[in-house]
Design an enzyme around this catalytic site. Structure first.
Site, PDB file in Angstrom:
ATOM      1  N   GLU A 143       0.830  -1.205   0.000  1.00 24.50           N
ATOM      2  CA  GLU A 143       0.000   0.000   0.000  1.00 24.50           C
ATOM      3  C   GLU A 143       0.868   1.259   0.000  1.00 24.50           C
ATOM      4  O   GLU A 143       1.836   1.362   0.748  1.00 24.50           O
ATOM      5  CB  GLU A 143      -0.897  -0.009   1.245  1.00 24.50           C
ATOM      6  CG  GLU A 143      -1.852   1.176   1.320  1.00 24.50           C
ATOM      7  CD  GLU A 143      -2.648   1.220   2.605  1.00 24.50           C
ATOM      8  OE1 GLU A 143      -3.719   1.853   2.620  1.00 24.50           O
ATOM      9  OE2 GLU A 143      -2.211   0.602   3.601  1.00 24.50           O
ATOM     10  N   LYS A 218      -9.674   2.229  -2.342  1.00 23.06           N
ATOM     11  CA  LYS A 218      -9.839   1.631  -1.012  1.00 23.06           C
ATOM     12  C   LYS A 218     -11.248   1.852  -0.467  1.00 23.06           C
ATOM     13  O   LYS A 218     -11.717   2.982  -0.357  1.00 23.06           O
ATOM     14  CB  LYS A 218      -8.799   2.247  -0.082  1.00 23.06           C
ATOM     15  CG  LYS A 218      -8.698   1.649   1.307  1.00 23.06           C
ATOM     16  CD  LYS A 218      -7.488   2.263   2.018  1.00 23.06           C
ATOM     17  CE  LYS A 218      -7.288   1.704   3.401  1.00 23.06           C
ATOM     18  NZ  LYS A 218      -6.039   2.244   4.014  1.00 23.06           N
ATOM     19  N   CYS A 255      -5.717  -2.849   2.452  1.00 17.18           N
ATOM     20  CA  CYS A 255      -5.410  -2.655   3.875  1.00 17.18           C
ATOM     21  C   CYS A 255      -6.596  -2.890   4.810  1.00 17.18           C
ATOM     22  O   CYS A 255      -6.981  -4.019   5.057  1.00 17.18           O
ATOM     23  CB  CYS A 255      -4.801  -1.271   4.081  1.00 17.18           C
ATOM     24  SG  CYS A 255      -3.927  -1.124   5.676  1.00 17.18           S
TER      25      CYS A 255
END
Length: 414
Positions: A143, A218, A255
């Site tokens: 990330e 995300k 994440c």
């Protein structure tokens, strides 16, 4: 100054102190156990920790000399394993070679931003070259790999690292994708020029011909501890896309999304065979969760998962606070690396180093995904209509939980 590795893979400093980030001087728990237990005991412990793939322990695979030479020259951990599937009568093997890269930053966070970014790119390039020399088909980076994970600071200057989808970083990787005939997943800080220069946490999927296949933003943004990421970007708007590449159907669960089971589920419902989880997470906050969540997702959704975490401790020039009563500080803590693969049959690879840069490679037969769907029948036995009904009701302002109260309980006046 880094110490030398002994014959057990431990790293020692002058005076016998373990290098920061190691586990009693070892690069990972698995290596510590391997050096500490009798072989027969370690074999049984490994079975319990990592599971079995097709009823046997996961096997290592040899890599070509150019890759191992790059690992030695640039001091990054290099490991490779093979996930097999049962032989089928009507389908050929569908083996794809996949790689994950974890890395620390290269220059202090006080260095000019462009210098920091380009130093990281040059640091990661030998690992990409090692992946290419090893015949990796799909490679995923961590990330926000081109920058420090500065989102704890809430300082807006770090937005300068954001770049368009087709910016310098993508162009750098497009050349390598073409050179090695390799799909590359590149998670960056995106600057959306078409929508008022909005910033997103985005993974770009670069095809093996150097083309941009697409992007995913995300879905879940943390607001926990030092992870104040909503200062910089908000929840993504790309849904749960699955990208059909030359080597298989892949998705990216960035994440914090790994903490949300329905996020994993959605990628599976859209047909993913491999889901990458590029992350940045620290030991005090999440390390007990790390070996569990992605592996559970692989089992529940019958796909492979590649989990990547950055390494090192990143210190920033200005102290910041978490709003949790702790004194101000200048770093997140230690990013513990430990990148690894999980398979749908509950087997897992050992992890990369807890403190060194690394490349982990896996051969995986994608036929295993359907074989596990057939074996366990999760898709057939799931009750999606019940879940959908509950979720639909839950979203209503007047939702009432389905709670059956024991009539013998004494009610007290409020």
């Amino acid at each position: 100054m880094a110490g030398d590795r002994n014959e057990n893979g431990a790293v020692e400093e002058e005076g016998g102190n373990a290098r920061d980030g190691s586990i009693q001087g070892f690069e990972s728990l698995y290596r510590l156990l391997g050096a500490s237990l009798k072989p027969e005991t370690f074999q049984e412990v490994s079975r319990l920790l990592l599971g079995l793939n097709c009823a046997k322990s996961l096997s290592s695979i040899p890599l070509p000399q150019p890759a191992t030479a790059l690992s030695s020259q640039h001091d990054f951990d290099l490991q490779a394993f093979c996930f097999e599937a049962s032989k089928e009568s009507l389908r050929e093997l569908r083996v794809v070679r996949v790689g994950l890269i974890q890395n620390s930053i290269d220059l202090p966070t006080t260095a000019p931003f462009l210098d920091q970014k380009r130093a990281i790119m040059q640091k990661v390039k030998p690992m990409i070259d090692a992946a290419g020399a090893s015949g990796v088909n799909i490679l995923c980076l961590q990330e926000a790999w081109t920058m420090p994970f500065a989102f704890c600071t809430r300082e807006k200057s770090w937005c300068e690292f954001a770049e368009p989808i087709d910016g310098e970083t993508t162009q750098f990787l497009q050349n390598l994708a073409r050179k090695y005939n390799m799909v590359i997943v590149s998670p960056i800080l995106e600057r959306d020029l078409n929508h008022g220069e909005t910033i997103w946490n985005t993974a770009i999927i670069i095809g093996n011909h150097g083309n941009i296949i697409g992007k995913h933003r995300k879905n879940h943004i943390p607001r926990v501890g030092d992870f104040n990421e909503s200062t910089y970007y908000m929840e993504g708007n790309t849904g749960h896309p699955v990208f059909e590449t030359a080597y298989g159907k892949i998705a990216v669960n960035i994440c914090y999304g790994r903490h949300h089971p329905l996020n994993w589920l959605a990628f599976g419902l859209n047909g993913a065979e491999i889901v990458f989880n590029p992350s940045a997470t620290v030991g005090e906050l999440s390390e007990p969760m790390w070996p569990i969540e992605a592996r559970n997702a692989a089992i529940a959704n019958s796909y492979f998962v590649g989990s990547i975490n950055r390494v090192g401790t990143e210190s920033f020039p200005n102290p910041f606070t978490s709003g949790d009563g702790k004194p101000q500080h200048t770093d997140f803590g230690h990013f513990y690396g430990s990148s690894y693969f999980s398979a749908p049959d509950a087997s897992s690879s050992p992890s990369l180093s807890r403190y060194r840069d690394g490349l982990i490679i896996s051969d995986m037969d994608l036929n295993l995904c359907r074989q596990l769907k057939d074996k366990w029948g999760f898709r057939m036995t799931a009750r999606y209509e019940l879940y959908a009904e509950l979720l639909s009701e839950y979203l209503k302002p007047d939702f009432k939980p389905q709670v059956v109260v024991d009539p013998c309980l004494q009610k007290t006046a409020s």
